[in-house]
Design an enzyme around this catalytic site. Structure first.
Site, PDB file in Angstrom:
ATOM      1  N   LEU A 124       0.844  -1.207   0.000  1.00  0.00           N
ATOM      2  CA  LEU A 124       0.000   0.000   0.000  1.00  0.00           C
ATOM      3  C   LEU A 124       0.880   1.258   0.000  1.00  0.00           C
ATOM      4  O   LEU A 124       0.742   2.126  -0.853  1.00  0.00           O
ATOM      5  CB  LEU A 124      -0.904  -0.031   1.250  1.00  0.00           C
ATOM      6  CG  LEU A 124      -1.784   1.190   1.505  1.00  0.00           C
ATOM      7  CD1 LEU A 124      -2.840   1.346   0.403  1.00  0.00           C
ATOM      8  CD2 LEU A 124      -2.499   1.071   2.861  1.00  0.00           C
ATOM      9  N   THR A 157       6.906  -5.171   3.820  1.00  0.00           N
ATOM     10  CA  THR A 157       7.381  -6.283   4.648  1.00  0.00           C
ATOM     11  C   THR A 157       7.321  -7.588   3.856  1.00  0.00           C
ATOM     12  O   THR A 157       6.327  -7.870   3.183  1.00  0.00           O
ATOM     13  CB  THR A 157       6.518  -6.413   5.927  1.00  0.00           C
ATOM     14  OG1 THR A 157       6.590  -5.179   6.633  1.00  0.00           O
ATOM     15  CG2 THR A 157       7.017  -7.537   6.829  1.00  0.00           C
ATOM     16  N   ILE A 338      15.264  -0.581  34.463  1.00  0.00           N
ATOM     17  CA  ILE A 338      15.446  -1.557  35.548  1.00  0.00           C
ATOM     18  C   ILE A 338      16.755  -2.317  35.361  1.00  0.00           C
ATOM     19  O   ILE A 338      17.451  -2.627  36.332  1.00  0.00           O
ATOM     20  CB  ILE A 338      14.220  -2.506  35.618  1.00  0.00           C
ATOM     21  CG1 ILE A 338      12.998  -1.715  36.116  1.00  0.00           C
ATOM     22  CG2 ILE A 338      14.491  -3.724  36.505  1.00  0.00           C
ATOM     23  CD1 ILE A 338      11.654  -2.445  36.015  1.00  0.00           C
ATOM     24  N   GLU A 364       1.097   0.025  10.087  1.00  0.00           N
ATOM     25  CA  GLU A 364      -0.337  -0.278  10.114  1.00  0.00           C
ATOM     26  C   GLU A 364      -1.128   0.871  10.757  1.00  0.00           C
ATOM     27  O   GLU A 364      -2.082   0.656  11.495  1.00  0.00           O
ATOM     28  CB  GLU A 364      -0.596  -1.638  10.778  1.00  0.00           C
ATOM     29  CG  GLU A 364       0.140  -2.748  10.032  1.00  0.00           C
ATOM     30  CD  GLU A 364      -0.440  -4.128  10.186  1.00  0.00           C
ATOM     31  OE1 GLU A 364      -1.625  -4.262  10.520  1.00  0.00           O
ATOM     32  OE2 GLU A 364       0.316  -5.089   9.943  1.00  0.00           O
TER      33      GLU A 364
HETATM   34  C1  LIG Z   1       9.501  -1.788   9.066  1.00  0.00           C
HETATM   35  C2  LIG Z   1       8.279  -1.301   8.331  1.00  0.00           C
HETATM   36  C3  LIG Z   1       7.420  -2.214   7.752  1.00  0.00           C
HETATM   37  C4  LIG Z   1       6.342  -1.776   6.989  1.00  0.00           C
HETATM   38  N1  LIG Z   1       5.570  -2.692   6.327  1.00  0.00           N
HETATM   39  C5  LIG Z   1       4.635  -2.242   5.433  1.00  0.00           C
HETATM   40  C6  LIG Z   1       3.955  -3.156   4.572  1.00  0.00           C
HETATM   41  O1  LIG Z   1       4.156  -4.375   4.636  1.00  0.00           O
HETATM   42  N2  LIG Z   1       3.082  -2.665   3.661  1.00  0.00           N
HETATM   43  C7  LIG Z   1       2.825  -1.326   3.546  1.00  0.00           C
HETATM   44  O2  LIG Z   1       2.029  -0.954   2.686  1.00  0.00           O
HETATM   45  N3  LIG Z   1       3.451  -0.421   4.356  1.00  0.00           N
HETATM   46  C8  LIG Z   1       4.351  -0.849   5.268  1.00  0.00           C
HETATM   47  N4  LIG Z   1       5.022   0.054   6.084  1.00  0.00           N
HETATM   48  C9  LIG Z   1       4.720   1.467   5.946  1.00  0.00           C
HETATM   49  C10 LIG Z   1       4.027   2.059   7.172  1.00  0.00           C
HETATM   50  O3  LIG Z   1       2.711   1.610   7.253  1.00  0.00           O
HETATM   51  C11 LIG Z   1       4.157   3.595   7.056  1.00  0.00           C
HETATM   52  O4  LIG Z   1       5.520   3.896   7.320  1.00  0.00           O
HETATM   53  C12 LIG Z   1       3.238   4.322   8.009  1.00  0.00           C
HETATM   54  O5  LIG Z   1       1.908   4.174   7.614  1.00  0.00           O
HETATM   55  C13 LIG Z   1       3.553   5.818   8.105  1.00  0.00           C
HETATM   56  O6  LIG Z   1       3.719   6.402   6.837  1.00  0.00           O
HETATM   57  P1  LIG Z   1       5.011   7.283   6.559  1.00  0.00           P
HETATM   58  O7  LIG Z   1       6.205   6.495   6.969  1.00  0.00           O
HETATM   59  O8  LIG Z   1       4.963   7.751   5.149  1.00  0.00           O
HETATM   60  O9  LIG Z   1       4.912   8.516   7.531  1.00  0.00           O
HETATM   61  P2  LIG Z   1       4.092   9.858   7.273  1.00  0.00           P
HETATM   62  O10 LIG Z   1       2.718   9.568   6.826  1.00  0.00           O
HETATM   63  O11 LIG Z   1       4.924  10.778   6.448  1.00  0.00           O
HETATM   64  O12 LIG Z   1       4.002  10.427   8.748  1.00  0.00           O
HETATM   65  C14 LIG Z   1       5.060  11.115   9.394  1.00  0.00           C
HETATM   66  C15 LIG Z   1       4.529  11.672  10.728  1.00  0.00           C
HETATM   67  O13 LIG Z   1       3.440  12.577  10.479  1.00  0.00           O
HETATM   68  C16 LIG Z   1       2.300  12.144  11.198  1.00  0.00           C
HETATM   69  N5  LIG Z   1       1.092  12.439  10.441  1.00  0.00           N
HETATM   70  C17 LIG Z   1       0.827  12.151   9.133  1.00  0.00           C
HETATM   71  N6  LIG Z   1      -0.406  12.541   8.800  1.00  0.00           N
HETATM   72  C18 LIG Z   1      -0.965  13.066   9.929  1.00  0.00           C
HETATM   73  C19 LIG Z   1      -2.225  13.655  10.248  1.00  0.00           C
HETATM   74  N7  LIG Z   1      -3.207  13.754   9.343  1.00  0.00           N
HETATM   75  N8  LIG Z   1      -2.418  14.112  11.503  1.00  0.00           N
HETATM   76  C20 LIG Z   1      -1.454  14.015  12.444  1.00  0.00           C
HETATM   77  N9  LIG Z   1      -0.231  13.465  12.198  1.00  0.00           N
HETATM   78  C21 LIG Z   1       0.006  13.008  10.965  1.00  0.00           C
HETATM   79  C22 LIG Z   1       2.488  10.646  11.395  1.00  0.00           C
HETATM   80  O14 LIG Z   1       1.719  10.148  12.481  1.00  0.00           O
HETATM   81  C23 LIG Z   1       3.975  10.581  11.647  1.00  0.00           C
HETATM   82  O15 LIG Z   1       4.246  10.890  12.982  1.00  0.00           O
HETATM   83  C24 LIG Z   1       6.081  -0.384   6.876  1.00  0.00           C
HETATM   84  C25 LIG Z   1       6.926   0.548   7.515  1.00  0.00           C
HETATM   85  C26 LIG Z   1       8.029   0.101   8.216  1.00  0.00           C
HETATM   86  C27 LIG Z   1       8.945   1.125   8.828  1.00  0.00           C
END
Ligand SMILES: Cc1cc2nc3c(=O)[nH]c(=O)nc-3n(C[C@H](O)[C@H](O)[C@H](O)COP(=O)(O)OP(=O)(O)OC[C@H]3O[C@@H](n4cnc5c(N)ncnc54)[C@H](O)[C@@H]3O)c2cc1C
Length: 383
Positions: A124, A157, A338, A364
């Site tokens: 996604l 992942t 701890i 997620e």
């Molecule tokens: C190890 C790992 C495994 C993963 N596995 C998968 C997978 O298998 N499949 C898949 O599709 N994705 C996967 N992901 C992606 C993961 O779901 C995303 O990293 C996550 O959804 C956050 O998106 P982003 O990293 O682009 O952060 P961003 O969306 O850029 O967010 C950055 C910060 O801004 C905040 N933020 C963003 N929008 C808002 C809002 N409207 N209001 C308040 N705060 C906000 C967020 O909470 C965060 O603190 C994985 C990520 C990692 C690191």
């Protein structure tokens, strides 16, 4: 819902034994080699862990959400990389097919997923579409009986070992919102797919994520999940909602394991002539951690039971994921405290857990996104 208490208990006992005797002793090896030993992978397949959520008619165990949660409480006690190996296949990678797939899609894919023959990944996230997943840009253009897919996915992942991707792509270029998105089952060997180098992560060594690029990839039209365009984002959200309870259960297991280790250490480690567990300030850390882990456990069981009863648990699933992942981080932090200086060095494994569990607040749906879901649902219900 527990279908048969005796069978469930027997399975939970076997998972607990497997975690204690096979997984926990292998944690250091996995962290050092960044790989899960092949014999452990085979044992997981033989136990049916890859087919947990696939219905029995397709060769899986067809566990209910409550049963799945109890199993994840146990699995969460071992390094999260072990769960990650089958987590996408039992969870986000397969559930789209199970929830919204056509009969032909279920018949073709679910038995192979249940046996562990195929690993499913959920694709996604994109470089420009993380929390705002509905804005994704990967395109799927229909040409006769195929879709031509172009775009990039990030942090996927199990991408390096995936047999299939549950791919979310935009089929309606005129609809820039989530309604223009469809979900596809894509064979990972299709020409035009390239998987990037595994990401260098903060933790969870042994679990691998990578970019996946799609360059004019031809996907049969029959592989659109549910057979209809425009339903993909809804499918993804249903999958993630269930996944949030699953992740919350893993967080409970991890918190309980860290607390077990911290308690044992506190009772053995002596300072000022007595075990540090005798100090009330240390006891406060133990007690707060116990309270939070217990609260998270109760929340997960409640949400799981409600889901099994057919209730809409969008709010409860987000509450569980938010609370359990946040307390898991707090318990990790207190456990390091701890252990003192020993908590900061690699010998006891607690610094590894501290890094490993940080991810739970990010993927997620980040904690902020869970807050938005909860508040949005509250406002909707009240208006
Ligand atoms: C190890 C790992 C495994 C993963 N596995 C998968 C997978 O298998 N499949 C898949 O599709 N994705 C996967 N992901 C992606 C993961 O779901 C995303 O990293 C996550 O959804 C956050 O998106 P982003 O990293 O682009 O952060 P961003 O969306 O850029 O967010 C950055 C910060 O801004 C905040 N933020 C963003 N929008 C808002 C809002 N409207 N209001 C308040 N705060 C906000 C967020 O909470 C965060 O603190 C994985 C990520 C990692 C690191």
């Amino acid at each position: 819902m527990i279908r048969d208490p005796e069978i469930t208990q027997a399975f939970l006992d076997s998972v607990r034994t497997f975690v204690n005797e096979r997984l926990i002793p292998a944690e250091n090896t996995v962290a050092e080699t960044d790989q899960i030993p092949e014999e452990i992978v085979q044992e997981m397949k033989a136990m049916g862990l890859f087919g947990l959520t696939v219905p029995e008619e397709y060769g899986g165990l067809g566990v209910t959400m409550e049963e799945e949660s109890l199993i994840m409480f146990e699995m969460g006690r071992a390094s999260p990389a072990f769960r990650s190996l089958f987590g996408t296949t039992v969870g986000i990678g397969s559930q789209g097919i199970l929830i919204d797939g056509t009969q032909a899609q279920k018949d073709h894919y679910l038995p192979k997923l249940a046996s562990g023959e195929l690993t499913a990944s959920f694709a996604l996230t994109e470089p420009e579409a993380g929390s705002d997943a509905g804005s994704l840009r990967t395109s799927a253009r229909r040409e006769g009986d195929v879709y031509i897919v172009n775009g990039s996915k990030r942090f996927i992942t199990n991408a390096p070992t995936a047999g299939i991707f549950t791919l979310m792509a935009r089929t309606d270029p005129n609809n820039k919102g989530s309604g223009g998105v469809s979900a596809f089952i894509v064979d990972a060997k299709t020409p035009g797919i390239t998987v990037g180098k595994p990401d260098k992560k903060m933790g969870q060594r042994g679990a691998h994520t990578a970019d996946v690029n799609f360059d004019n990839v031809r996907v049969p039209a029959e592989n659109i999940i549910g057979g209809k365009e425009g339903m993909g984002f809804k499918t993804a959200m249903k999958v993630l909602e269930k996944g949030r309870i699953h992740i919350a259960a893993i967080c409970v297991g991890a918190a309980e394991r860290m607390l077990e280790d911290a308690l044992k250490y506190a009772m053995e480690r002596r300072q000022f002539g007595q075990p540090i567990a005798e100090f009330q300030l240390v006891q406060a850390m133990l007690a707060d951690s116990k309270m939070e882990a217990y609260a998270a456990r109760c929340m997960v069981i409640d949400a799981a039971r409600r889901r099994d009863n057919g209730e809409n648990v969008s709010t409860e699933a987000s509450c569980c994921k938010l609370f359990a992942s946040e307390i898991c981080g707090k318990v990790a932090d207190r456990a390091v405290q701890i252990f003192g200086g020993s908590g900061y060095v690699a010998d006891h494994g607690i610094e590894r857990f501290y890094r490993d569990v940080r991810l739970f607040r990010l993927y997620e749906g980040t904690s902020q996104i869970q807050q938005l879901v909860i508040a949005r649902n509250m406002i909707k219900a009240a208006s």
